[in-house]
Design an enzyme around this catalytic site. Structure first.
Site, mmCIF file in Angstrom:
data_model
loop_
_atom_site.group_PDB
_atom_site.id
_atom_site.type_symbol
_atom_site.label_atom_id
_atom_site.label_comp_id
_atom_site.label_asym_id
_atom_site.label_seq_id
_atom_site.Cartn_x
_atom_site.Cartn_y
_atom_site.Cartn_z
ATOM 1 N N GLU A 164 0.791 -1.233 0.000
ATOM 2 C CA GLU A 164 0.000 0.000 0.000
ATOM 3 C C GLU A 164 0.822 1.282 0.000
ATOM 4 O O GLU A 164 0.773 2.070 0.950
ATOM 5 C CB GLU A 164 -0.943 0.020 1.206
ATOM 6 C CG GLU A 164 -1.965 -1.083 1.200
ATOM 7 C CD GLU A 164 -2.994 -0.942 2.314
ATOM 8 O OE1 GLU A 164 -2.832 -0.085 3.185
ATOM 9 O OE2 GLU A 164 -3.981 -1.696 2.298
ATOM 10 N N GLU A 371 -5.263 -8.692 1.125
ATOM 11 C CA GLU A 371 -5.969 -8.367 2.380
ATOM 12 C C GLU A 371 -7.446 -8.179 2.096
ATOM 13 O O GLU A 371 -7.819 -7.550 1.101
ATOM 14 C CB GLU A 371 -5.459 -7.063 3.005
ATOM 15 C CG GLU A 371 -4.109 -7.137 3.653
ATOM 16 C CD GLU A 371 -3.648 -5.799 4.234
ATOM 17 O OE1 GLU A 371 -4.498 -4.984 4.641
ATOM 18 O OE2 GLU A 371 -2.430 -5.590 4.267
HETATM 19 C C1 BGP Z 1 -4.212 -1.987 5.537
HETATM 20 C C2 BGP Z 1 -2.848 -2.334 6.052
HETATM 21 C C3 BGP Z 1 -2.837 -3.316 7.163
HETATM 22 C C4 BGP Z 1 -3.993 -3.216 8.115
HETATM 23 C C5 BGP Z 1 -5.320 -3.011 7.415
HETATM 24 C C6 BGP Z 1 -6.480 -2.685 8.314
HETATM 25 O O1 BGP Z 1 -4.207 -0.667 5.118
HETATM 26 O O2 BGP Z 1 -2.053 -2.843 5.017
HETATM 27 O O3 BGP Z 1 -1.580 -3.244 7.778
HETATM 28 O O4 BGP Z 1 -3.766 -2.440 9.197
HETATM 29 O O5 BGP Z 1 -5.240 -2.021 6.442
HETATM 30 O O6 BGP Z 1 -6.494 -1.332 8.590
HETATM 31 P P1 BGP Z 1 -6.800 -0.737 10.005
HETATM 32 O O7 BGP Z 1 -5.880 -1.433 10.937
HETATM 33 O O8 BGP Z 1 -6.531 0.722 9.875
HETATM 34 O O9 BGP Z 1 -8.222 -1.022 10.270
#
Ligand code: BGP
Length: 468
Positions: A164, A371
């Site tokens: 990202e 993800e």
């Molecule tokens: C993405 C990242 C992850 C993770 C996920 C969930 O942006 O790659 O590392 O954190 O989002 O986001 P959040 O923890 O802000 O809910």
């Protein structure tokens, strides 16, 4: 049709969020180690010093992955474990840890998927030359990647170069929510471009060093709709895609920028600085797949009134999210047709299918969902059981959307849920849970399998047929 026989049913984590052991065995300090300790930067001052203590408990964690039948585990390498200063001397304890983890995974027939950069830049490189703001990082990142290819490339086939870039650059340099806490669009544009050049350099090394491997980067993907059929809203939607979506996918997967947005940025900010050789390099560095991290879609409207950045819902109070936008280009509004999570993320399984169809049209590359998941405060009943039915519902609908996409001709290699185990959310602390495995933070970080763990086990066993 449906899921191919060797479909990668996976789950993901990232080093800073799960490992803990922040200064163990010679690990150096990363920008997140430093930043999270500055008062006011994270939710209730939470940090990843201990996280889920996966660094010390990886064997136990991999064992439960094995019992679940997981086919793939995506994790990131902490650059500072391998090179405590980001460059220079190797810390062999760091190499040993990831070797052990990889070997443990292989013992259970779990395919490791490595992310090289999931935001925990060595602090030393930040201090020395401003981290991603300097082209010096390209050489250092390449060297670090080569050390990883050399040490792990014999056993690891799937690699994600950068996680990202749009999020860490946007949050780090546009709105000062991530390190290094900058608000400067020109600098942000320069940094974004340097990440794309570094990505290309690393792909070139990979081809030489891991010839039978597969490589790509992962972009946070928010497909979007126009708020109405008006010409204004339709133009805003085009602006959103050009400036916030294709702006990131194009340099990584086509080696170029969307032309109108590039012209706009150069006229308005005098950035990014693109050298002739950059484009040649980026175009010749072909990815094997596109990695996408998908959580939600966006509803886009015209933004003549000039709405800018107004903050984020980082405490899980549903409905507290304000409208955000880029003045003159677009704004993001609530989609009244969709349900939202407590953190105000739209739940839109069909957006995942639709988004993949768009990617196929534009890049025609295989896709890996690196993800997807639901962040929530999970209910615990009187017997201590975690019946995270909302997560099961969320994942089920998204897996159905994957199936549909495959039937529509998308070449989907795998699906990684975020996250395998409950871990640190960068800005939302430990309150926002995503895992199949609960970590009792009041009881020595004891692990407990949630209902979703047993559900995903069945999904994997049936290769995506049994979703009930
Ligand atoms: C993405 C990242 C992850 C993770 C996920 C969930 O942006 O790659 O590392 O954190 O989002 O986001 P959040 O923890 O802000 O809910």
């Amino acid at each position: 049709m449906g899921f191919q026989k060797d479909f990668l049913w996976g789950s993901a984590t990232a080093a800073y969020q799960v490992e803990g052991g922040w200064n163990q065995d010679g690990k150096g300090v990363s920008i997140w180690d430093t930043y999270s300790k500055i008062p006011g930067t994270t939710y209730n001052g939470t940090n990843g010093d201990i996280a889920a203590d996966h660094y010390n408990r990886y064997k136990e964690d991999v064992k439960t992955m094995g019992e679940m039948g997981l086919k793939a585990y995506r994790f990131s390498i902490a650059w500072t474990r391998i090179l405590p200063n980001g460059r220079g001397d190797i810390n062999y304890k760091g190499i040993e840890f990831y070797n052990n983890l990889i070997n443990e995974l292989l013992k259970y027939n779990i395919e490791p998927i490595i992310t090289l950069y999931h935001w925990d830049l060595p602090q030393n490189l930040q201090d020395k030359y401003g981290g991603w703001e300097s082209r010096e990082i390209i050489k250092d990142f390449k060297k670090y990647a080569e050390i990883c290819f050399e040490n792990f490339g014999d056993r690891v086939k799937y690699w994600i170069v950068i996680n990202e870039p749009n999020v860490f650059v946007g949050l780090g340099y546009d709105i000062a929510l991530h390190p290094p806490g900058v608000k400067d669009k020109k600098r942000s544009l320069e940094v974004g471009h340097i990440t794309a050049v570094a990505n290309a350099e690393v792909i070139h090394s990979f081809r030489k060093m891991v010839p039978d491997g597969k490589i790509g980067s992962s972009i946070a993907y928010g497909p979007a709709y126009s708020a109405s059929d008006s010409e204004e809203d339709k133009l805003a939607l085009k602006n959103y895609y050009d400036h916030a979506v294709w702006w990131w996918f194009d340099p990584y997967f086509k080696g170029e920028y969307p032309q109108e947005a590039l012209k706009y940025n150069i006229e308005k900010y005098g950035a990014p600085t693109i050298l002739d050789e950059d484009i040649e390099l980026m175009k010749s560095a072909k990815s094997d797949f596109i990695g996408i991290n998908y959580y939600c879609t966006q509803m886009i409207a015209d933004n003549k009134e000039g709405i800018g950045y107004n903050g984020m819902n980082n405490d899980g109070k549903k409905g507290s999210q304000k409208e955000n936008g880029v003045p003159g280009l677009f704004k993001q509004i609530r989609n009244t047709k969709l349900e939202y999570t407590d953190w105000d993320w739209a739940i839109d399984p069909d957006g995942l299918r639709y988004g993949m169809v768009q990617l196929k049209k534009r890049y025609n590359l295989p896709i890996l969902i690196s993800e997807n998941g639901l962040g929530a405060v999970d209910p615990i009943d009187e017997n201590g059981e975690i019946k995270d039915i909302a997560r099961i519902d969320y994942l089920r609908e998204h897996i159905k959307a994957c199936k549909k996409a495959i039937d529509e001709g998308i070449e989907l290699w795998g699906y990684c849920t975020w996250s395998y185990i409950d871990l640190l959310s960068w800005l939302n602390g430990y309150k926002k849970q995503y895992g199949f495995v609960y970590v009792d933070r009041n009881n020595n970080l004891t692990r407990r399998k949630k209902a979703s763990y047993f559900w995903y086990k069945k999904v994997i066993e049936s290769n995506g047929e049994d979703l009930d």
